[in-house]
Write an enzyme that holds these catalytic residues in place. Structure first.
Site, PDB file in Angstrom:
ATOM      1  N   THR A 185       0.767  -1.507   0.179  1.00  0.00           N
ATOM      2  CA  THR A 185      -0.282   0.062   0.450  1.00  0.00           C
ATOM      3  C   THR A 185       0.836   1.196   0.058  1.00  0.00           C
ATOM      4  OG1 THR A 185      -0.513   0.001   2.456  1.00  0.00           O
ATOM      5  CG2 THR A 185      -2.294  -1.578   1.415  1.00  0.00           C
ATOM      6  N   GLU A 330      -5.645  -4.385  -0.733  1.00  0.00           N
ATOM      7  CA  GLU A 330      -6.028  -5.303   0.331  1.00  0.00           C
ATOM      8  C   GLU A 330      -7.152  -5.910  -0.569  1.00  0.00           C
ATOM      9  OE1 GLU A 330      -5.052  -2.342   1.277  1.00  0.00           O
ATOM     10  OE2 GLU A 330      -4.620  -1.717   3.379  1.00  0.00           O
ATOM     11  N   LYS A 439     -15.597  16.936  10.947  1.00  0.00           N
ATOM     12  CA  LYS A 439     -16.318  15.778  11.904  1.00  0.00           C
ATOM     13  C   LYS A 439     -17.014  17.703  12.334  1.00  0.00           C
ATOM     14  CE  LYS A 439     -15.332  11.420  13.347  1.00  0.00           C
ATOM     15  NZ  LYS A 439     -14.733  10.804  13.658  1.00  0.00           N
ATOM     16  N   TRP A 444     -21.160  14.212  11.556  1.00  0.00           N
ATOM     17  CA  TRP A 444     -19.113  13.905  10.241  1.00  0.00           C
ATOM     18  C   TRP A 444     -20.423  14.262   9.136  1.00  0.00           C
ATOM     19  CZ3 TRP A 444     -18.233   8.231   9.810  1.00  0.00           C
ATOM     20  CH2 TRP A 444     -17.505   7.449  11.626  1.00  0.00           C
TER      21      TRP A 444
HETATM   22  P1  ADP Z   1      -3.378   3.686  -3.102  1.00  0.00           P
HETATM   23  O1  ADP Z   1      -3.191   4.146  -1.178  1.00  0.00           O
HETATM   24  O2  ADP Z   1      -1.534   2.838  -3.175  1.00  0.00           O
HETATM   25  O3  ADP Z   1      -3.731   4.487  -4.780  1.00  0.00           O
HETATM   26  P2  ADP Z   1      -5.501   1.815  -3.109  1.00  0.00           P
HETATM   27  O4  ADP Z   1      -5.408   2.051  -4.455  1.00  0.00           O
HETATM   28  O5  ADP Z   1      -5.391   0.396  -2.319  1.00  0.00           O
HETATM   29  O6  ADP Z   1      -4.078   1.422  -2.695  1.00  0.00           O
HETATM   30  O7  ADP Z   1      -6.969   2.614  -1.917  1.00  0.00           O
HETATM   31  C1  ADP Z   1      -7.680   2.518  -1.968  1.00  0.00           C
HETATM   32  C2  ADP Z   1      -8.127   3.746  -1.784  1.00  0.00           C
HETATM   33  O8  ADP Z   1      -8.767   4.044  -2.652  1.00  0.00           O
HETATM   34  C3  ADP Z   1      -9.188   3.099  -0.886  1.00  0.00           C
HETATM   35  O9  ADP Z   1      -9.318   2.251   0.189  1.00  0.00           O
HETATM   36  C4  ADP Z   1     -10.443   4.653  -1.007  1.00  0.00           C
HETATM   37  O10 ADP Z   1     -10.152   5.282  -0.165  1.00  0.00           O
HETATM   38  C5  ADP Z   1      -9.524   5.393  -2.407  1.00  0.00           C
HETATM   39  N1  ADP Z   1     -10.801   5.110  -3.535  1.00  0.00           N
HETATM   40  C6  ADP Z   1     -11.032   3.476  -4.796  1.00  0.00           C
HETATM   41  N2  ADP Z   1     -11.517   3.391  -5.811  1.00  0.00           N
HETATM   42  C7  ADP Z   1     -12.249   5.038  -4.868  1.00  0.00           C
HETATM   43  C8  ADP Z   1     -13.526   5.058  -5.471  1.00  0.00           C
HETATM   44  N3  ADP Z   1     -14.131   4.938  -6.707  1.00  0.00           N
HETATM   45  N4  ADP Z   1     -14.337   6.044  -5.048  1.00  0.00           N
HETATM   46  C9  ADP Z   1     -13.211   6.513  -3.156  1.00  0.00           C
HETATM   47  N5  ADP Z   1     -12.122   6.596  -2.987  1.00  0.00           N
HETATM   48  C10 ADP Z   1     -11.993   5.432  -3.477  1.00  0.00           C
END
Ligand code: ADP
Length: 542
Positions: A185, A330, A439, A444
């Site tokens: 990540t 994940e 917040k 929220w």
């Molecule tokens: P990185 O942080 O490396 O970009 P990830 O792709 O695993 O890694 O990031 C996942 C996060 O991206 C999700 O937990 C969410 O917060 C955000 N995310 C992914 N797709 C969407 C979406 N369609 N809309 C809003 N947030 C998104």
């Protein structure tokens, strides 16, 4: 009593075997890092992956050893995915867009000893190789003719190194639960965390998302994953495309609007996938040149929230249907797609676009729930926010070298760190990252929803909302806007535009203008950096 069906472990090599047998000549087109367009087929990818597996074993790679890639989307990277796992090793895709220190940390943490890297990254690796004592050989993904003079340890050109094996090899026998892939990540907070996929989880995930309501690839599709193979398991496309026998177009290092447009039309791409910032570039290019999309049917948009004007632009101006998807490293990584159900299929116009800003519903193999901070389930009413938690056979149960640290709740759900609502039809809508939620007065406010709406104002190129301290309400929203280059705009006109579209108490207290909003290595708005940038800011009247 046991079932009497065959024992057929879910191993990744079966995917490329299937593609090579039933779809051998399907074109795999790449923009080579060296420049020209390169064409190959599933038959050839499999042959060279076998050769690579054999060559890796000759190099001394042991089962379970991590082999790193630092590469763009090309046929060589695709064959590395199958060659590395086919040798019973673990394909560790390193994200070159991270900071140098993080890249070195990740390679050392994963204990990569061999590294396959594109020409582009030779200077980067030369600069950090002293920090990588464990890497004993760098294999540059090119041929002898393009091999640069380099100080990289035991460097060799991939093509001549690969040619030392003849491909007369049988895939390594591995347990379906053996590790197959690894991705970290991006570690916006703290050190990056290593997610370890298994053969079984990758096969199941690719099967699950290849259903019609989700990625749903078909043999007659030509798929262009613009999302890099080094980001979040390449959105599973390197598995789901060959599984379906779909053709592939791999854009290499060039992801600007013009280069993508050329491949989309020139290679007859029917479905493509990337984060919103990439599509912003393509849409700007199309607007500027008056171009059209001649073969594209669907675009998958995820990684960050897909703003409504982007969906409308693709669907109404270019006739391309948008699939808004949500996922994370994940989750292997796809968690939901916003596809229609009988309950929503009659929606049109405004109501349809209001639905499409949601991230959607999960395929079989992903189970979700929303809870409050105490872990109590929240109602599926489309209004109540909760922490989004997921469970399934392709969801992480632990991180690499932190196996003993519990990351699941008592029901076995993983906390995604996202905050979401779920409506009565099971559509999930991300409202924030839990650390970005605003917040205010104990309630929220969704920063993402305000950003989405603000992006609909004709003079707004990009918008971000952060919470700033307020003595009475705790936090209040501040809207930060990058205006479109040609547009003259003031805060009052944007606030007037938002008026009536959101609850009164969600209205930003102020609008600030900037020339640029910082992004992470994977195209997300970097809220931590924005909060820092505005740390001295005071709301009007305070
Ligand atoms: P990185 O942080 O490396 O970009 P990830 O792709 O695993 O890694 O990031 C996942 C996060 O991206 C999700 O937990 C969410 O917060 C955000 N995310 C992914 N797709 C969407 C979406 N369609 N809309 C809003 N947030 C998104």
């Amino acid at each position: 009593m046991l079932g009497l069906m065959q024992d057929w472990p879910l191993r990744i090599h079966r995917i490329i075997d299937h593609a090579a047998r039933y779809h051998p000549d399907r074109p795999i087109v790449s923009r080579a890092v060296e420049g020209p367009i390169h064409r190959t087929s599933y038959h050839e990818v499999r042959q060279r992956a076998l050769q690579l597996a054999q060559r890796l074993i000759r190099e001394g790679v042991a089962p379970g050893e991590r082999v790193a890639t630092l590469a763009w989307n090309t046929w060589r990277h695709l064959e590395a995915w199958y060659g590395i796992t086919g040798a019973a090793a673990v394909c560790h895709t390193v994200n070159p867009r991270l900071f140098r220190g993080q890249i070195a940390w990740i390679i050392n943490h994963a204990e990569d000893r061999l590294m396959l890297a594109d020409l582009t990254f030779v200077p980067l690796l030369e600069a950090i190789q002293e920090q990588l004592p464990g890497v004993r050989r760098f294999i540059v993904l090119t041929d002898d003719a393009h091999m640069p003079a380099t100080t990289l340890r035991n460097a060799v050109a991939y093509e001549s190194w690969l040619a030392e094996a003849d491909g007369d090899f049988a895939w390594a026998e591995v347990d379906e639960n053996a590790a197959a892939g690894m991705a970290y990540t991006s570690g916006t907070t703290g050190d990056p965390k290593g997610v370890v996929y298994s053969h079984r989880s990758n096969v199941l995930h690719a099967l699950a998302v290849n259903n019609g309501d989700f990625l749903g690839l078909r043999a007659r599709d030509v798929v262009m994953p613009v999302v890099p193979l080094f980001h979040a398991n390449g959105w599973a496309i390197p598995y789901s495309a060959p599984m379906a026998g779909a053709g592939l177009v791999l854009p290499g290092a060039k992801m600007d609007g013009a280069s993508l447009h050329e491949l989309l039309n020139g290679e007859g791409v029917t479905i493509t996938a990337a984060v919103p910032t990439v599509w912003l570039g393509l849409l700007q290019h199309l607007d500027a040149t008056g171009g059209s999309l001649t073969s594209l049917e669907r675009v998958v948009i995820g990684g960050s929230a897909c703003p409504r004007p982007m969906t409308e632009a693709f669907e109404t101006r270019y006739g391309v249907s948008v699939a808004h998807a949500w996922g994370m490293t994940e989750l292997s990584p796809l968690g939901t797609f916003c596809s229609l159900k009988p309950e929503t299929s009659a929606l049109a116009g405004d109501a349809l676009y209001a639905l499409k800003v949601k991230q959607g519903h999960p395929p079989f193999t992903v189970d979700m729930k929303i809870t409050d901070d105490a872990g109590r389930p929240q109602p599926w009413d489309g209004a109540t926010f909760g922490r989004l938690k997921v469970k399934g056979p392709a969801v992480a149960g632990a991180y690499f070298k932190a196996e003993s640290k519990a990351i699941l709740d008592e029901e076995g759900f993983f906390d995604t760190g996202d905050v979401a609502t779920i409506d009565a039809h099971g559509y999930m809508h991300i409202t924030d990252r839990s650390k970005d939620v605003i917040k205010s007065g104990g309630e929220w406010i969704s920063s993402i929803e305000i950003e989405n709406l603000a992006m609909g104002h004709p003079a707004v190129a990009e918008a971000a909302v952060i919470g700033v301290a307020h003595p009475k309400w705790d936090e209040r929203p501040l809207l930060i806007v990058v205006p479109k280059a040609e547009a003259a705009v003031d805060g009052a006109s944007i606030l007037a535009y938002l008026d009536g579209k959101i609850a009164k108490w969600w209205m930003p207290d102020d609008v600030a203008f900037v020339s640029e909003i910082p992004h992470t290595a994977t195209g997300k708005i970097q809220k931590t950096a924005l909060r820092e940038q505005f740390s001295a800011y005071r709301l009007p009247g305070l």
